[in-house]
Design a protein around this motif. Structure first.
Motif, mmCIF file in Angstrom:
data_model
loop_
_atom_site.group_PDB
_atom_site.id
_atom_site.type_symbol
_atom_site.label_atom_id
_atom_site.label_comp_id
_atom_site.label_asym_id
_atom_site.label_seq_id
_atom_site.Cartn_x
_atom_site.Cartn_y
_atom_site.Cartn_z
ATOM 1 N N THR A 141 -0.080 -10.090 -2.605
ATOM 2 C CA THR A 141 -1.359 -10.786 -2.564
ATOM 3 C C THR A 141 -2.511 -9.820 -2.765
ATOM 4 O OG1 THR A 141 -0.308 -12.150 -0.856
ATOM 5 C CG2 THR A 141 -2.661 -12.502 -1.246
ATOM 6 N N ARG A 142 -2.365 -8.603 -2.229
ATOM 7 C CA ARG A 142 -3.385 -7.564 -2.322
ATOM 8 C C ARG A 142 -2.680 -6.221 -2.472
ATOM 9 N NH1 ARG A 142 -4.430 -10.583 2.230
ATOM 10 N NH2 ARG A 142 -6.010 -12.202 1.902
ATOM 11 N N ALA A 143 -3.463 -5.183 -2.824
ATOM 12 C CA ALA A 143 -2.877 -3.858 -3.000
ATOM 13 C C ALA A 143 -3.870 -2.782 -2.578
ATOM 14 C CB ALA A 143 -2.469 -3.644 -4.453
ATOM 15 N N ILE A 144 -3.321 -1.680 -2.065
ATOM 16 C CA ILE A 144 -4.118 -0.510 -1.697
ATOM 17 C C ILE A 144 -3.475 0.712 -2.333
ATOM 18 C CG2 ILE A 144 -5.052 0.897 0.175
ATOM 19 C CD1 ILE A 144 -4.682 -1.499 2.045
ATOM 20 N N VAL A 145 -4.261 1.426 -3.122
ATOM 21 C CA VAL A 145 -3.785 2.650 -3.780
ATOM 22 C C VAL A 145 -4.524 3.832 -3.173
ATOM 23 C CG1 VAL A 145 -3.633 3.925 -5.957
ATOM 24 C CG2 VAL A 145 -3.219 1.445 -5.922
ATOM 25 N N GLN A 146 -3.787 4.692 -2.458
ATOM 26 C CA GLN A 146 -4.359 5.875 -1.825
ATOM 27 C C GLN A 146 -3.934 7.122 -2.606
ATOM 28 O OE1 GLN A 146 -3.267 3.857 2.467
ATOM 29 N NE2 GLN A 146 -3.368 6.091 2.404
ATOM 30 N N SER A 147 -4.884 7.774 -3.237
ATOM 31 C CA SER A 147 -4.639 9.053 -3.926
ATOM 32 C C SER A 147 -3.452 8.982 -4.876
ATOM 33 C CB SER A 147 -4.413 10.175 -2.896
ATOM 34 O OG SER A 147 -5.527 10.311 -2.048
ATOM 35 N N GLY A 148 -3.349 7.898 -5.614
ATOM 36 C CA GLY A 148 -2.222 7.723 -6.521
ATOM 37 C C GLY A 148 -2.606 7.908 -7.971
ATOM 38 N N PHE A 207 0.833 -1.192 0.000
ATOM 39 C CA PHE A 207 0.000 0.000 0.000
ATOM 40 C C PHE A 207 0.870 1.245 0.000
ATOM 41 C CE2 PHE A 207 0.998 -0.524 4.378
ATOM 42 C CZ PHE A 207 0.421 0.431 5.219
ATOM 43 N N GLY A 208 0.299 2.324 -0.537
ATOM 44 C CA GLY A 208 1.040 3.571 -0.628
ATOM 45 C C GLY A 208 0.104 4.713 -0.952
ATOM 46 N N GLU A 209 0.607 5.932 -0.734
ATOM 47 C CA GLU A 209 -0.208 7.132 -0.926
ATOM 48 C C GLU A 209 0.509 8.120 -1.826
ATOM 49 O OE1 GLU A 209 -1.360 11.310 -0.032
ATOM 50 O OE2 GLU A 209 0.533 10.328 0.509
ATOM 51 N N SER A 210 -0.248 8.835 -2.655
ATOM 52 C CA SER A 210 0.291 9.846 -3.559
ATOM 53 C C SER A 210 1.287 9.183 -4.523
ATOM 54 C CB SER A 210 0.915 10.989 -2.755
ATOM 55 O OG SER A 210 1.213 12.090 -3.568
ATOM 56 N N ALA A 211 2.541 9.649 -4.556
ATOM 57 C CA ALA A 211 3.523 8.982 -5.403
ATOM 58 C C ALA A 211 3.693 7.532 -4.981
ATOM 59 C CB ALA A 211 4.860 9.708 -5.329
ATOM 60 N N GLY A 212 3.495 7.250 -3.691
ATOM 61 C CA GLY A 212 3.516 5.863 -3.235
ATOM 62 C C GLY A 212 2.350 5.076 -3.779
ATOM 63 N N GLY A 213 1.173 5.696 -3.877
ATOM 64 C CA GLY A 213 0.027 5.040 -4.488
ATOM 65 C C GLY A 213 0.244 4.808 -5.969
ATOM 66 N N SER A 214 0.825 5.789 -6.640
ATOM 67 C CA SER A 214 1.180 5.624 -8.053
ATOM 68 C C SER A 214 2.170 4.474 -8.213
ATOM 69 C CB SER A 214 1.771 6.923 -8.593
ATOM 70 O OG SER A 214 2.091 6.821 -9.955
ATOM 71 N N SER A 215 3.106 4.375 -7.273
ATOM 72 C CA SER A 215 4.075 3.275 -7.301
ATOM 73 C C SER A 215 3.379 1.928 -7.158
ATOM 74 C CB SER A 215 5.097 3.449 -6.170
ATOM 75 O OG SER A 215 5.872 4.616 -6.347
ATOM 76 N N VAL A 216 2.415 1.846 -6.235
ATOM 77 C CA VAL A 216 1.698 0.583 -6.045
ATOM 78 C C VAL A 216 0.971 0.187 -7.322
ATOM 79 C CG1 VAL A 216 -0.144 -0.575 -4.769
ATOM 80 C CG2 VAL A 216 1.468 0.900 -3.554
ATOM 81 N N ALA A 217 0.317 1.152 -7.979
ATOM 82 C CA ALA A 217 -0.352 0.860 -9.244
ATOM 83 C C ALA A 217 0.652 0.384 -10.292
ATOM 84 C CB ALA A 217 -1.089 2.100 -9.745
ATOM 85 N N THR A 218 1.827 0.999 -10.305
ATOM 86 C CA THR A 218 2.873 0.595 -11.248
ATOM 87 C C THR A 218 3.356 -0.809 -10.948
ATOM 88 O OG1 THR A 218 3.577 2.910 -11.474
ATOM 89 C CG2 THR A 218 5.134 1.217 -12.159
ATOM 90 N N LEU A 219 3.534 -1.132 -9.672
ATOM 91 C CA LEU A 219 3.952 -2.476 -9.286
ATOM 92 C C LEU A 219 2.880 -3.506 -9.645
ATOM 93 C CD1 LEU A 219 5.458 -1.547 -5.809
ATOM 94 C CD2 LEU A 219 6.753 -2.250 -7.837
#
Length: 502
Positions: free
Chosen positions: A223-230, A200-212
């Motif tokens: 296994t799972r992912a959380i995208v916060q404001s990414g 999970f990650g937020e902002s650029a971290g959320g964008s990173s999670v989506a990229t991963l």
């Protein structure tokens, strides 16, 4: 905030601290156990990315034999503090040193023989700020609730996201991938289950999670992912490379590994601050971003996720209601926007006049700056995440959507209340409202009940795969964390979403 080399982090409340030991594949670690939680800080997952490793893919760590002190924060990526009024809200921690590719781990003290859910946190900061050393990202509450929390540092700015002629792109994302491999290899030593990892990650971290998530190896790493404001879109090489070209011109060096390696890290930070001055994620300007390439980011996360990539990985995704207020309120920008600014933005972005009328009708007393901010928030975050959720639901992929709507009163005596701004939810997710960083954003009277509600949902998702409300479907259920009843709202502001959806 800055720490000196070897300086301990402030002790957590609770029982007196005692030494905690763990053996990893690289060598033994000595951390701290306190209040039923063990923490191991500054653990290297890759070699220091400087010297011969600078501007190269992450390299293996040199093993050690003697116990390594893991009671102190590890080095942070080179960066400048936030400036101006936003710097009064968003903190920066600087820890000197070269071993910046490190993780912090919090785990229940009695984890021996356990196989606990794991959550891996990727911080935000526009790819130029942030670290796992921020007190706001203390993982004690997660460990208290039976989760092993891992917080990752990665290369930022020009060290991690330059676009240079002979350098792999997206080195910061490569670092994150290396950290996830480390979790697979090592987390069992800390009581974690490598087959139950939520990133999970937020902002650029959320964008990173989506990229991963969009990476071909995603299913083997999470296994799972959380995208916060990414933001979900990657950029083309040309667009992402604008800031590198501007820096090369600013520094008088070629846009190459040899040219940038000639400049010390602090010199690159100073240059990027000069060429990026005045820009922000809402109003634009040159900045670092994930770029589509052939090796690490083969497709835009937005396109890949809509096409079915990571369809077997449950996703929790959402945003705050008023993301734009982080950049518009502290700087006093809202009253400076006039109708011609909105008209120019509408023409540039291809927005219909009827769309603007819809937003105005729903906000009859709002100034033009708030109308522009609301449209920008939806274009950047809410509409793309809805479209990804729609595509995943149509394919039968488990997806949940949330919105953080509680409004912070901070700033109401100046340019206006911060409201439900970008990054406001962090203290609630980490159930750490008393952290200095959270208080800057929320004030001292933020509702603990909301922190409990949101934190519990994140823990439930990581533990059971269900955050506690209905999966996304045609009714568009959104768990709305407002601090009142945190109700599920069906299709909130759907007229605005539809007006902006292609």
């Amino acid at each position: 905030m800055s720490t000196e080399p070897g300086q301990d982090i402030p002790e957590a409340s609770g029982n007196a601290p005692t030494a905690a030991t763990v053996a990893t594949g690289s060598g033994p670690l000595v951390g701290i156990t306190e209040g039923g939680v063990s923490r191991f800080l500054g653990i290297p997952y890759a070699a220091a990315p400087f010297g011969e490793h600078r501007f190269r893919l992450p390299q293996p760590v040199e093993p050690w034999e003697e116990p390594r002190d893991a009671s102190r924060l590890g080095a942070t990526a080179p960066q400048a503090p936030y400036s101006g009024p936003i710097g009064e809200l968003l903190a920066t921690v600087t820890v000197p040193g070269n071993e910046i590719l490190n993780v912090n781990v919090w785990t229940p003290a009695d984890h021996a023989g356990a196989s606990l859910p794991v959550m891996v946190w990727i911080h935000g900061g526009s790819f130029v700020h942030g670290s796992n050393a921020l007190d706001a990202y203390d993982g004690t509450a997660f460990a208290r609730d039976g989760v092993v929390l891992v917080a990752v540092n990665y290369r930022l700015g020009s060290e991690g996201f330059s676009v240079l002629d002979d350098v792999p792109m997206n080195l910061g994302i490569a670092d994150q991938l290396a950290a996830l491999v480390w979790v697979q290899d090592e987390i069992a030593h800390f009581g974690g289950d490598p087959s139950n990892v939520t990133v999970f990650g937020e902002s650029a971290g959320g964008s990173s999670v989506a990229t991963l998530l969009a990476h071909p190896d995603a299913a083997s790493l999470m296994t799972r992912a959380i995208v916060q404001s990414g933001p979900l879109e990657s950029q083309t090489r040309e667009r992402a490379g604008r800031v590198s070209k501007l820096m090369a011109k600013d520094l008088g060096v070629p846009a190459s590994r040899a040219g940038f390696k000639r400049i010390p890290p602090e010199g690159l930070v100073a240059s990027q601050e000069r060429v990026m001055a005045g820009g922000n994620p809402i109003s634009g300007g040159p900045g670092f971003a994930v770029a589509t390439d052939t090796q690490i980011v083969p497709a835009s996360p937005f396109d890949a996720l809509r096409a079915g990539q990571a369809s077997g990985i449950p996703l929790l995704i959402g945003s705050t209601t008023e993301e734009y207020r982080l950049w518009f309120v502290p700087t006093g920008l809202i009253p400076t926007f006039k109708r011609f600014h909105l008209f120019a933005a509408r023409l540039k972005l291809g927005i219909r006049a009827s769309t603007v009328r819809t937003f105005r009708r729903n906000r009859p007393k709002a100034p033009t700056g708030e109308i522009l901010g609301a449209i920008a928030t939806d274009l950047l975050l809410r509409v793309p995440l809805n479209r990804v959720a729609d595509a995943r639901a149509a394919a039968g992929s488990d997806t949940w959507v949330y919105e953080f709507a509680w409004r912070s009163p901070v700033g109401e005596d100046g340019h206006g209340a911060l409201g439900a701004a970008h990054a406001l939810e962090l203290g609630f997710v980490f159930d750490h409202l008393d952290s200095p960083e959270a208080i800057r954003m929320t004030g001292t009277d933020a509702p603990q009940s909301l922190a409990t509600s949101m934190h519990d949902a994140w823990v439930s998702f990581a533990t059971t795969g269900d955050p506690g409300w209905a999966r996304w479907d045609a009714t568009r259920p959104v768990r709305t964390f407002d601090g009142v009843d945190d109700a599920v709202v069906l299709a909130p502001r759907d007229d605005e979403r539809q007006a902006l959806t292609p």
